[in-house]
Design a protein around this motif. Structure first.
Motif, PDB file in Angstrom:
ATOM      1  N   PRO A 134      35.482  -4.367  11.590  1.00 52.43           N
ATOM      2  CA  PRO A 134      35.544  -5.851  11.083  1.00 52.43           C
ATOM      3  C   PRO A 134      34.311  -6.776  11.352  1.00 52.43           C
ATOM      4  O   PRO A 134      33.752  -6.418  12.631  1.00 52.43           O
ATOM      5  CB  PRO A 134      36.660  -6.326  11.409  1.00 52.43           C
ATOM      6  N   ASP A 135      33.925  -7.788  10.682  1.00 47.04           N
ATOM      7  CA  ASP A 135      33.274  -8.788  11.248  1.00 47.04           C
ATOM      8  C   ASP A 135      33.999 -10.281  11.409  1.00 47.04           C
ATOM      9  O   ASP A 135      35.169 -10.300  11.146  1.00 47.04           O
ATOM     10  CB  ASP A 135      31.984  -8.885  10.497  1.00 47.04           C
ATOM     11  N   ASN A 136      33.357 -11.308  11.642  1.00 55.27           N
ATOM     12  CA  ASN A 136      33.961 -12.584  11.863  1.00 55.27           C
ATOM     13  C   ASN A 136      34.774 -12.960  10.459  1.00 55.27           C
ATOM     14  O   ASN A 136      35.821 -13.298  10.782  1.00 55.27           O
ATOM     15  CB  ASN A 136      32.957 -13.599  12.134  1.00 55.27           C
ATOM     16  N   ARG A 137      34.227 -12.679   9.466  1.00 51.76           N
ATOM     17  CA  ARG A 137      34.960 -13.049   8.212  1.00 51.76           C
ATOM     18  C   ARG A 137      36.153 -12.344   7.873  1.00 51.76           C
ATOM     19  O   ARG A 137      37.112 -13.143   7.218  1.00 51.76           O
ATOM     20  CB  ARG A 137      33.859 -12.841   7.059  1.00 51.76           C
ATOM     21  N   ASP A 138      36.209 -11.136   8.640  1.00 50.04           N
ATOM     22  CA  ASP A 138      37.439 -10.450   8.160  1.00 50.04           C
ATOM     23  C   ASP A 138      38.759 -11.130   8.654  1.00 50.04           C
ATOM     24  O   ASP A 138      40.040 -10.756   8.662  1.00 50.04           O
ATOM     25  CB  ASP A 138      37.506  -9.082   8.676  1.00 50.04           C
ATOM     26  N   PHE A 139      38.673 -12.167   9.954  1.00 50.00           N
ATOM     27  CA  PHE A 139      39.573 -12.701  10.646  1.00 50.00           C
ATOM     28  C   PHE A 139      39.960 -14.028   9.865  1.00 50.00           C
ATOM     29  O   PHE A 139      40.751 -14.716  10.446  1.00 50.00           O
ATOM     30  CB  PHE A 139      39.244 -12.869  12.054  1.00 50.00           C
ATOM     31  N   LEU A 140      39.172 -14.575   8.832  1.00 50.70           N
ATOM     32  CA  LEU A 140      39.704 -15.576   7.924  1.00 50.70           C
ATOM     33  C   LEU A 140      41.131 -15.238   7.254  1.00 50.70           C
ATOM     34  O   LEU A 140      41.498 -14.086   6.830  1.00 50.70           O
ATOM     35  CB  LEU A 140      38.801 -15.884   6.968  1.00 50.70           C
ATOM     36  N   SER A 141      41.929 -16.186   7.097  1.00 52.98           N
ATOM     37  CA  SER A 141      43.327 -15.933   6.476  1.00 52.98           C
ATOM     38  C   SER A 141      42.885 -15.717   4.920  1.00 52.98           C
ATOM     39  O   SER A 141      42.066 -15.971   4.566  1.00 52.98           O
ATOM     40  CB  SER A 141      44.355 -17.140   6.597  1.00 52.98           C
ATOM     41  N   ASP A 142      43.896 -15.104   4.385  1.00 51.33           N
ATOM     42  CA  ASP A 142      43.763 -14.599   2.984  1.00 51.33           C
ATOM     43  C   ASP A 142      43.306 -15.787   2.234  1.00 51.33           C
ATOM     44  O   ASP A 142      42.745 -15.990   1.037  1.00 51.33           O
ATOM     45  CB  ASP A 142      45.007 -13.839   2.527  1.00 51.33           C
ATOM     46  N   ASP A 143      44.056 -16.959   2.378  1.00 51.48           N
ATOM     47  CA  ASP A 143      43.711 -18.369   1.598  1.00 51.48           C
ATOM     48  C   ASP A 143      42.498 -18.832   2.009  1.00 51.48           C
ATOM     49  O   ASP A 143      42.103 -19.704   0.912  1.00 51.48           O
ATOM     50  CB  ASP A 143      45.055 -19.364   2.086  1.00 51.48           C
ATOM     51  N   GLU A 144      41.849 -18.415   2.810  1.00 51.02           N
ATOM     52  CA  GLU A 144      40.595 -19.162   3.251  1.00 51.02           C
ATOM     53  C   GLU A 144      39.446 -18.247   3.102  1.00 51.02           C
ATOM     54  O   GLU A 144      38.435 -18.716   3.174  1.00 51.02           O
ATOM     55  CB  GLU A 144      40.394 -19.604   4.799  1.00 51.02           C
ATOM     56  N   LYS A 145      39.606 -17.021   2.570  1.00 48.65           N
ATOM     57  CA  LYS A 145      38.580 -16.040   2.324  1.00 48.65           C
ATOM     58  C   LYS A 145      37.405 -16.501   1.377  1.00 48.65           C
ATOM     59  O   LYS A 145      36.226 -16.241   1.313  1.00 48.65           O
ATOM     60  CB  LYS A 145      38.935 -14.697   1.897  1.00 48.65           C
ATOM     61  N   SER A 146      38.055 -17.389   0.209  1.00 42.30           N
ATOM     62  CA  SER A 146      36.960 -17.954  -0.739  1.00 42.30           C
ATOM     63  C   SER A 146      36.512 -19.589  -0.487  1.00 42.30           C
ATOM     64  O   SER A 146      35.840 -20.037  -1.227  1.00 42.30           O
ATOM     65  CB  SER A 146      37.831 -17.738  -2.198  1.00 42.30           C
TER      66      SER A 146
END
Length: 211
Positions: A134-146
């Protein structure tokens, strides 16, 4: 004669099973992968753990190393006060083969891990054949990925720090984001609301790890 053949066959099976135990692979691990602990001292570490004797051994760097967990297919070793090693035997689906996965973690003080893969002769295998990390973005919550703002904030993180741990009771791998141990508190407070609450878990499907 039949008795002799049977005993020989039983002994062969027992030796084969023992050879597939992770403790055996730990003992014969190439010195370049574990230079601070000689082969005989690795045997001592196994014996100490199996006899519930704490304290470990003194390694070649003058520090203390000890086995902290051991099963047929998993071993965890404290290499020093700030570094650990985990070795896991992973069966390949549809094949009578095993992959050796090795996780090395250093905490200084933030913990960061590296995972490598080998065949049973300790020949290195291509990591990309078994896992896409994974990279840093993979640790965003599902609600925040967009969320563009959330993505922009994690992209500003200048380093990716993650700790890998094999899960107890199965072959899965848990990956934990550890930038909170590295990043200044005020900066981390800004990014924390966008991050997921739990670690990522990668499932071993018999050929590679899937998120």
């Amino acid at each position: 004669m039949r008795t002799i053949i049977y005993l020989f066959f039983s002994l062969f099976i027992a030796v084969s099973v023992e050879a597939q135990r992770v403790s055996s692979f730990f003992i014969i691990m190439p010195d370049e992968l574990l230079p601070q602990i000689e082969t005989n001292r690795r045997k001592d570490m196994i014996d100490l753990f199996q006899h519930s004797q704490k304290g470990g051994i003194t390694n070649s760097l003058g520090g203390t190393s000890d086995v902290t967990a051991l099963s047929d297919n998993y071993i965890s070793v404290g290499l020093s006060s700030s570094s650990t090693m985990q070795i896991k035997l992973l069966p390949l689906k549809g094949k009578e083969e095993t992959v050796i996965a090795v996780v090395n973690t250093v905490c200084a003080p933030a913990c960061d891990s590296r995972i490598d893969f080998y065949d049973t002769n300790w020949k290195p295998l291509d990591r990309k054949d078994f896992i896409i990390l994974p990279d840093n973005r993979d640790f965003l919550s599902d609600d925040e990925k967009s969320n563009e703002n959330a993505n922009e904030m994690v992209q500003r993180v200048d380093i990716s720090l993650m700790r890998y741990d094999f899960c107890e009771g199965n072959d899965n791998l848990q990956i934990t984001y550890t930038i909170d141990e590295y990043m200044p508190e005020e900066m981390y407070k800004q990014i924390k609301p966008y991050l997921r609450d739990s670690s990522l878990e990668y499932v071993w499907d018999g050929n590679h790890f899937k998120k």
